[in-house]
Motif scaffolding. Structure first.
Motif, PDB file in Angstrom:
ATOM      1  N   CYS B 108       0.820  -1.216   0.000  1.00 13.03           N
ATOM      2  CA  CYS B 108       0.000   0.000   0.000  1.00 13.03           C
ATOM      3  C   CYS B 108       0.854   1.267   0.000  1.00 13.03           C
ATOM      4  O   CYS B 108       0.370   2.355  -0.327  1.00 13.03           O
ATOM      5  CB  CYS B 108      -0.933   0.028   1.212  1.00 13.03           C
ATOM      6  SG  CYS B 108      -2.234  -1.197   1.106  1.00 13.03           S
ATOM      7  N   LEU B 112      -0.428   4.828  -1.748  1.00 14.86           N
ATOM      8  CA  LEU B 112      -0.758   5.904  -0.801  1.00 14.86           C
ATOM      9  C   LEU B 112       0.068   7.144  -1.109  1.00 14.86           C
ATOM     10  O   LEU B 112      -0.414   8.269  -1.043  1.00 14.86           O
ATOM     11  CB  LEU B 112      -0.513   5.441   0.649  1.00 14.86           C
ATOM     12  CG  LEU B 112      -1.513   4.413   1.175  1.00 14.86           C
ATOM     13  CD1 LEU B 112      -1.094   3.910   2.556  1.00 14.86           C
ATOM     14  CD2 LEU B 112      -2.916   4.994   1.232  1.00 14.86           C
ATOM     15  N   VAL B 116      -3.600   7.809  -3.490  1.00 21.50           N
ATOM     16  CA  VAL B 116      -4.750   6.921  -3.590  1.00 21.50           C
ATOM     17  C   VAL B 116      -5.353   6.755  -2.193  1.00 21.50           C
ATOM     18  O   VAL B 116      -4.646   6.823  -1.195  1.00 21.50           O
ATOM     19  CB  VAL B 116      -4.257   5.557  -4.147  1.00 21.50           C
ATOM     20  CG1 VAL B 116      -5.287   4.462  -3.938  1.00 21.50           C
ATOM     21  CG2 VAL B 116      -3.911   5.693  -5.621  1.00 21.50           C
ATOM     22  N   SER B 117      -6.675   6.548  -2.113  1.00 19.55           N
ATOM     23  CA  SER B 117      -7.309   6.408  -0.796  1.00 19.55           C
ATOM     24  C   SER B 117      -6.894   5.070  -0.176  1.00 19.55           C
ATOM     25  O   SER B 117      -6.584   4.120  -0.898  1.00 19.55           O
ATOM     26  CB  SER B 117      -8.827   6.436  -0.949  1.00 19.55           C
ATOM     27  OG  SER B 117      -9.270   5.239  -1.556  1.00 19.55           O
ATOM     28  N   PRO B 118      -6.892   4.989   1.179  1.00 12.66           N
ATOM     29  CA  PRO B 118      -6.465   3.748   1.841  1.00 12.66           C
ATOM     30  C   PRO B 118      -7.268   2.538   1.376  1.00 12.66           C
ATOM     31  O   PRO B 118      -6.705   1.449   1.195  1.00 12.66           O
ATOM     32  CB  PRO B 118      -6.736   4.027   3.327  1.00 12.66           C
ATOM     33  CG  PRO B 118      -6.704   5.508   3.452  1.00 12.66           C
ATOM     34  CD  PRO B 118      -7.183   6.061   2.152  1.00 12.66           C
ATOM     35  N   GLU B 119      -8.577   2.720   1.144  1.00 13.63           N
ATOM     36  CA  GLU B 119      -9.397   1.580   0.711  1.00 13.63           C
ATOM     37  C   GLU B 119      -8.920   1.095  -0.656  1.00 13.63           C
ATOM     38  O   GLU B 119      -8.739  -0.096  -0.889  1.00 13.63           O
ATOM     39  CB  GLU B 119     -10.895   1.951   0.614  1.00 13.63           C
ATOM     40  CG  GLU B 119     -11.553   2.257   1.937  1.00 13.63           C
ATOM     41  CD  GLU B 119     -11.116   3.604   2.491  1.00 13.63           C
ATOM     42  OE1 GLU B 119     -10.904   4.543   1.688  1.00 13.63           O
ATOM     43  OE2 GLU B 119     -10.946   3.716   3.727  1.00 13.63           O
ATOM     44  N   GLU B 120      -8.712   2.076  -1.567  1.00 13.06           N
ATOM     45  CA  GLU B 120      -8.322   1.671  -2.905  1.00 13.06           C
ATOM     46  C   GLU B 120      -6.924   1.044  -2.882  1.00 13.06           C
ATOM     47  O   GLU B 120      -6.640   0.090  -3.611  1.00 13.06           O
ATOM     48  CB  GLU B 120      -8.360   2.841  -3.881  1.00 13.06           C
ATOM     49  CG  GLU B 120      -8.522   2.311  -5.299  1.00 13.06           C
ATOM     50  CD  GLU B 120      -8.132   3.288  -6.385  1.00 13.06           C
ATOM     51  OE1 GLU B 120      -8.373   4.500  -6.201  1.00 13.06           O
ATOM     52  OE2 GLU B 120      -7.563   2.833  -7.388  1.00 13.06           O
TER      53      GLU B 120
END
Lengths: 288, 300
Positions: B108, B112, B116-120
């Protein structure tokens, strides 16, 4: 398949490395190596093979106590491995690691190679002579004044090899030390090792996946699941499809081709060269 | 074209007395969605070339164009973030670039950083793991407790998680066992064929990439000695020798068979299986032909 392999010639030589009931693991419940028993005579060239993560590097690191064994007895060059003998044992083992970046210390290639030789307290003339010899042998004599950081991956690997070989350790251990060399350079390295072996003073342990390197050795130790799955001469390994699969290995290309041809009902021996194959196939037509 | 190099040279420590030219006068085109192999003797400039592809190194002379981003020597370079996002570089020994305490965090980290969002990011991590054929259960593991092969694949997954259009790998198969090596090459080929990514692989094991690569670039002493298809290489393997490379055995055997049976110009068969199949067919043909002849003779 678990029979111990005895080389008739080398079998008479005294063992230079002996492992008796050796185990290793971070967690006693899940040993990485379990009850390893093996004896390697002086002057033998041994390939250690097996899938990624089977404990090949671990095994050789136990020999000079880079990792602590959890059980069993290890004897190297007549010294039984214990606290007091680590120094003596390390003197007779030269190890080249997978990643050459892990073993550079000098500011220049020359300094790096001389560092090991200084540790041996050799006279200057002797040091210089070995430096020249091994840098020429490995084709790095034009890089002596370079910083190791300026070198390419393959050049670094050659420097690491030169610095260990120049120390002339009785036992040479190469942990995939040719992984970044092209085929030609690998052949050269095999030639150097062959010459060293012919001198009789060196025992060579090679951790490798390379079929041609395996073929060059006297004996193959195949590790699988933390124990020795086979202890055979290379030809026997390459004829055993199950064992190859178990160890995640491939046979050399000519062996593979010969097998594929045999599978198709064409009886050929493993060709020594492409010419030999053609010469065999051609009369095959007319003998029918 | 995904990547275009025009008259590119690169010199290390250009303004010092230790300057050293690693590449000179390189003109190279790499087509979008292709699988390209780069080979050359040790120290021929392969790793230097790769670092020009995502702006880690800027050309000392000439122009590097990657998609619509152009870096010209001597000019102020454009923002490199978009370039880095589109070109993922996997270095030699990529497992050494892992540093987090779980594989998931490691995967991740890149996304990140690119906002990019943490979920994505987590979603991408899972997708990259699947693409690399790794079990999702490994996401929770400490990367340093993986086996060598798994660590290598996880490190490549961490580059894939950034969703790059171009993936550049420097000797990705070194130290992998032959089975893992074949798996990795197959995975990379899938990324190329199924997802349309441009894959560039530096290798000295040409034989394992020869059956798959669309094109090859061969370097010699910092210059481009050859660019073309595997078929062109197979037609004239002497090019390899001129570059200080050994002709792979698969190519040597193909060439011998091709010469003997007059197959030059055909698409080379570079796996033992394909070549054996062809030899079997050739022998069968000849046998039939010989059989006919014999029959003919018998009637006489």
């Amino acid at each position: 398949m678990n029979q111990s392999y005895k080389d008739t010639e080398a079998g008479e030589e005294p063992a230079v490395i002996t492992l008796a009931g050796v185990s290793f693991g971070y967690d006693p419940e899940h040993p990485i190596l379990h009850d390893i028993n093996v004896s390697i005579p002086q002057g033998q060239w041994v390939s250690i093979v097996g899938p990624n993560g089977c404990g090949k590097s671990t095994l050789v690191k136990l020999l000079n106590a880079l990792l602590p064994k959890s059980a069993g007895e290890i004897t190297v060059c007549g010294h039984t491995l214990q606290e007091e003998t680590i120094g003596d044992i390390r003197q007779c083992i030269g190890m080249v690691f997978q990643n050459p970046d892990n073993q550079f210390i000098g500011q220049t290639v020359e300094e790096d190679i001389l560092f090991g030789l200084e540790g041996l307290c050799l006279p200057y003339e002797e040091m210089k002579q070995r430096l020249d010899l091994y840098t020429v042998k490995l084709g790095i004599d034009h890089l002596l004044s370079k910083h190791p950081g300026e070198l390419s991956g393959g050049q670094k690997q050659r420097v690491a090899l030169a610095s260990i070989l120049a120390m002339k350790p009785g036992i040479v251990i190469l942990d995939e030390a040719s992984s970044m060399l092209d085929e030609g350079s690998r052949d050269e390295l095999m030639g150097i090792l062959r010459d060293m072996q012919a001198e009789g003073a060196y025992t060579i342990l090679l951790i490798t996946h390379d079929p041609d390197e395996i073929l060059a050795s006297d004996r193959v130790l195949a590790l699988h699941g933390g124990s020795i799955a086979a202890d055979v001469p290379p030809a026997q390994l390459f004829r055993n499809e199950d064992l190859l699969e178990k160890c995640h290995l491939r046979e050399p290309y000519p062996w593979r081709l010969a097998r594929e041809l045999q599978n198709r009902g064409i009886t050929v021996d493993v060709p020594a060269s492409e010419k030999e194959l053609i010469d065999t196939l051609w009369p095959y037509n007319f003998s029918k | 074209m995904a990547i275009q190099l025009q008259q590119v040279s690169y010199t290390y420590a250009d303004r010092s007395m230790w300057k050293q030219t690693a590449l000179h006068g390189i003109n190279l085109n790499i087509a979008q969605g292709s699988l390209t192999g780069i080979a050359g003797a040790t120290g021929s400039g392969k790793s230097t070339l790769l670092q020009l592809f995502n702006g880690i190194l800027k050309p000392t002379e000439g122009t590097v164009q990657v998609f619509d981003i152009t870096i010209t020597a001597g000019e102020k370079s454009p923002k490199l973030l978009p370039l880095r996002r589109r070109v993922g570089l996997v270095f030699q020994f990529p497992e050494q670039q892992m540093f987090e305490d779980t594989v998931e965090k490691d995967l991740c980290f890149g996304p990140l950083n690119f906002g990019v969002s943490p979920e994505e990011a987590k979603e991408r991590a899972r997708k990259a793991m699947t693409d690399m054929g790794l079990d999702l259960a490994l996401l929770e593991r400490n990367p340093f407790r993986l086996s060598g092969g798994q660590m290598r694949k996880a490190a490549i997954a961490s580059v894939l998680a950034m969703d790059p259009d171009i993936v550049v790998l420097d000797e990705p198969t070194a130290t992998l066992d032959p089975v893992s090596r074949a798996e990795l090459i197959a995975l990379l080929e899938r990324l190329c064929r199924e997802q349309g990514r441009t894959i560039i692989i530096v290798t000295h094991r040409m034989d394992e990439l020869l059956p798959y690569a669309d094109s090859w670039a061969l370097l010699k002493d910092g210059g481009l000695a050859f660019q073309g298809s595997g078929q062109e290489l197979a037609a004239d393997p002497a090019i390899l020798e001129r570059c200080g490379l050994t002709v792979p055995q698969s190519l040597r055997y193909w060439q011998a068979v091709a010469q003997r049976f007059g197959l030059a110009g055909e698409k080379p068969l570079l796996t033992a299986e394909a070549l054996a199949e062809r030899i079997a067919a050739l022998l069968e043909e000849r046998k039939n032909a010989a059989g006919m002849e014999e029959k003919g003779n018998g009637h006489e």
